[in-house]
Scaffold this motif. Structure first.
Motif, PDB file in Angstrom:
ATOM      1  N   VAL A  71      29.733 -97.733 -92.388  1.00 20.88           N
ATOM      2  CA  VAL A  71      30.473 -96.889 -93.336  1.00 20.88           C
ATOM      3  C   VAL A  71      31.917 -96.715 -92.876  1.00 20.88           C
ATOM      4  CG1 VAL A  71      30.682 -94.569 -94.316  1.00 20.88           C
ATOM      5  CG2 VAL A  71      28.431 -95.623 -94.101  1.00 20.88           C
ATOM      6  N   ILE A  72      32.103 -96.335 -91.631  1.00 19.63           N
ATOM      7  CA  ILE A  72      33.444 -96.021 -91.138  1.00 19.63           C
ATOM      8  C   ILE A  72      34.335 -97.258 -91.097  1.00 19.63           C
ATOM      9  CG2 ILE A  72      34.760 -95.168 -89.158  1.00 19.63           C
ATOM     10  CD1 ILE A  72      33.226 -93.006 -90.748  1.00 19.63           C
ATOM     11  N   ILE A  73      33.807 -98.367 -90.612  1.00 19.64           N
ATOM     12  CA  ILE A  73      34.618 -99.591 -90.558  1.00 19.64           C
ATOM     13  C   ILE A  73      34.920-100.082 -91.977  1.00 19.64           C
ATOM     14  CG2 ILE A  73      34.723-101.978 -89.744  1.00 19.64           C
ATOM     15  CD1 ILE A  73      34.951 -99.741 -87.573  1.00 19.64           C
ATOM     16  N   GLY A  74      33.979 -99.909 -92.886  1.00 19.58           N
ATOM     17  CA  GLY A  74      34.246-100.257 -94.286  1.00 19.58           C
ATOM     18  C   GLY A  74      35.396 -99.454 -94.851  1.00 19.58           C
ATOM     19  N   LEU A  75      35.452 -98.172 -94.512  1.00 28.52           N
ATOM     20  CA  LEU A  75      36.541 -97.322 -94.986  1.00 28.52           C
ATOM     21  C   LEU A  75      37.890 -97.730 -94.417  1.00 28.52           C
ATOM     22  CD1 LEU A  75      34.840 -93.812 -94.672  1.00 28.52           C
ATOM     23  CD2 LEU A  75      35.456 -94.972 -96.805  1.00 28.52           C
ATOM     24  N   MET A  76      37.887 -98.303 -93.230  1.00 29.74           N
ATOM     25  CA  MET A  76      39.153 -98.653 -92.577  1.00 29.74           C
ATOM     26  C   MET A  76      39.809 -99.893 -93.181  1.00 29.74           C
ATOM     27  SD  MET A  76      39.503 -96.182 -90.618  1.00 29.74           S
ATOM     28  CE  MET A  76      41.060 -96.740 -89.939  1.00 29.74           C
ATOM     29  N   LEU A  77      39.050-100.674 -93.926  1.00 26.75           N
ATOM     30  CA  LEU A  77      39.614-101.860 -94.568  1.00 26.75           C
ATOM     31  C   LEU A  77      40.169-101.505 -95.937  1.00 26.75           C
ATOM     32  CD1 LEU A  77      36.800-104.487 -93.848  1.00 26.75           C
ATOM     33  CD2 LEU A  77      39.029-104.343 -92.728  1.00 26.75           C
ATOM     34  N   PRO A  78      41.293-102.120 -96.354  1.00 26.86           N
ATOM     35  CA  PRO A  78      41.704-101.986 -97.744  1.00 26.86           C
ATOM     36  C   PRO A  78      40.556-102.439 -98.648  1.00 26.86           C
ATOM     37  CG  PRO A  78      43.438-103.015 -96.446  1.00 26.86           C
ATOM     38  CD  PRO A  78      42.234-102.922 -95.553  1.00 26.86           C
ATOM     39  N   THR A  79      40.403-101.818 -99.817  1.00 29.46           N
ATOM     40  CA  THR A  79      39.234-102.073-100.663  1.00 29.46           C
ATOM     41  C   THR A  79      39.077-103.539-101.026  1.00 29.46           C
ATOM     42  OG1 THR A  79      39.418 -99.837-101.578  1.00 29.46           O
ATOM     43  CG2 THR A  79      38.088-101.408-102.808  1.00 29.46           C
TER      44      THR A  79
END
Length: 341
Positions: A98-106
């Motif tokens: 979840v957290i690493i997914g949030l750190m990437l631009p969509t």
């Protein structure tokens, strides 16, 4: 929407908004303090990264690098202190995802999900459908551009290499943006509805290519007219007809296109329910939808989920925890992104 093509556009409402009084340096220091030494303060990570916009997270990443970046001695000097690398070293499991997914631009996040769906043996067609058949073309263009930058191949060529037949054609058409979302023609819509009927219910066997060509080219307004005309001819909705005539990935792809014409948030609400129902949770799908839609229309999806399922999305995720399917920091991160309002 009327037969003249007039359509009520819903207003997209996110659940994650830019934080007021944003200070990327202060956030970078708080994250560093939460991770250094023995143990990790996961709640601080959730409070910061799940309550900032993607643009703000990118600013935090830059501030973190400037504040804590150190260089290796020697000729090949590289920054050692990278926020994403530190998060990966401190976190694990679905909470990390979840957290690493949030750190990437969509767009990069979606590109990564597509690559994951196609690499190695086998292809996860559901992911290809969910990302490519449900989004407007401007989003797909950004995802395809990010994909090529990240992996060195065009998204279209990789999709062609991993799929075949009418399903491949459907995905390629989505990538090529052949729809005109503003054109509509009632006369042509009636003719195309008749063609669809003749290609499915009106004959033995189904011409899937006819469905792909007509629905793949139809913009939202024109597609809606086709669906109305089809029900007049058949007495069934286009979804009911396709479900009786097709199966597998081509059915899923066409249904995604049809459902997002009618109600995109309801499509994603259905996908979330599928991810959570039955034994076990499809965590990849749950994370992918919540992370990729939280800054677009997750509030709309929440509304549709409650309307369709009779319970809130928040309570559904909480019940998954009670069943042991989502728990701890992972659950708290999802709930923070979903929001209580």
């Amino acid at each position: 929407m009327s037969l003249t093509g007039d359509m009520e556009e819903y207003v997209e409402v996110p659940t994650v908004l830019p934080a007021a009084n944003f200070d990327p340096v202060a956030d970078a220091h708080a994250l560093r303090a939460a991770m250094k030494g023995f143990g990790t303060d996961e709640q601080v990570i959730i409070d910061i990264l799940c309550q900032r916009s993607n643009a703000q997270r990118q600013a935090i990443t830059e501030a973190y690098k400037k504040e804590f970046g150190r260089v290796e001695e020697g000729s090949n000097k590289k920054p050692r202190q990278d926020l994403i690398a530190d998060l990966k070293s401190e976190l694990g499991g679905n909470f990390e995802n979840v957290i690493i997914g949030l750190m990437l631009p969509t767009d990069e996040y979606c590109a990564k999900q597509l690559h994951k769906a196609m690499k190695g043996i086998g292809t996860n067609e559901d992911v290809l459908v969910e990302i490519l058949c449900s989004r407007p073309y401007d989003e797909i263009v950004k995802i395809a551009s990010a994909y090529e930058t990240m992996y060195g191949n065009s998204l279209e060529s990789d999709v062609q290499g991993d799929t075949s037949g009418p399903f491949q054609r459907l995905l390629v058409m989505a990538l090529q943006g052949v729809r005109d979302n503003y054109a509509y023609d009632p006369v042509k819509a009636a003719e195309e509805a008749q063609t669809l009927y003749n290609s499915g219910e009106g004959q033995v066997g189904t011409d899937e290519n006819a469905f792909v060509e007509i629905l793949g080219h139809a913009g939202q307004r024109h597609a809606y007219l086709i669906f109305q005309e089809y029900k007049k001819i058949s007495g069934k909705t286009i979804e009911q007809a396709m479900e009786s005539e097709m199966s597998g990935e081509i059915l899923n792809g066409l249904l995604a296109m049809v459902k997002t014409v009618h109600n995109r948030p309801a499509y994603f609400a259905d996908r979330l329910e599928v991810a959570m129902k039955g034994l076990g949770t499809d965590d990849d799908a749950l994370i992918r939808i919540i992370v990729s839609r939280c800054e677009i229309d997750l509030a709309n999806i929440k509304f549709e989920y409650e309307r369709i399922q009779g319970r809130t999305l928040l309570s559904a995720v909480k019940s998954e925890e009670e069943a042991g399917e989502t728990s701890g920091d992972y659950r708290r991160a999802l709930l923070a992104l979903i929001g209580s309002a």
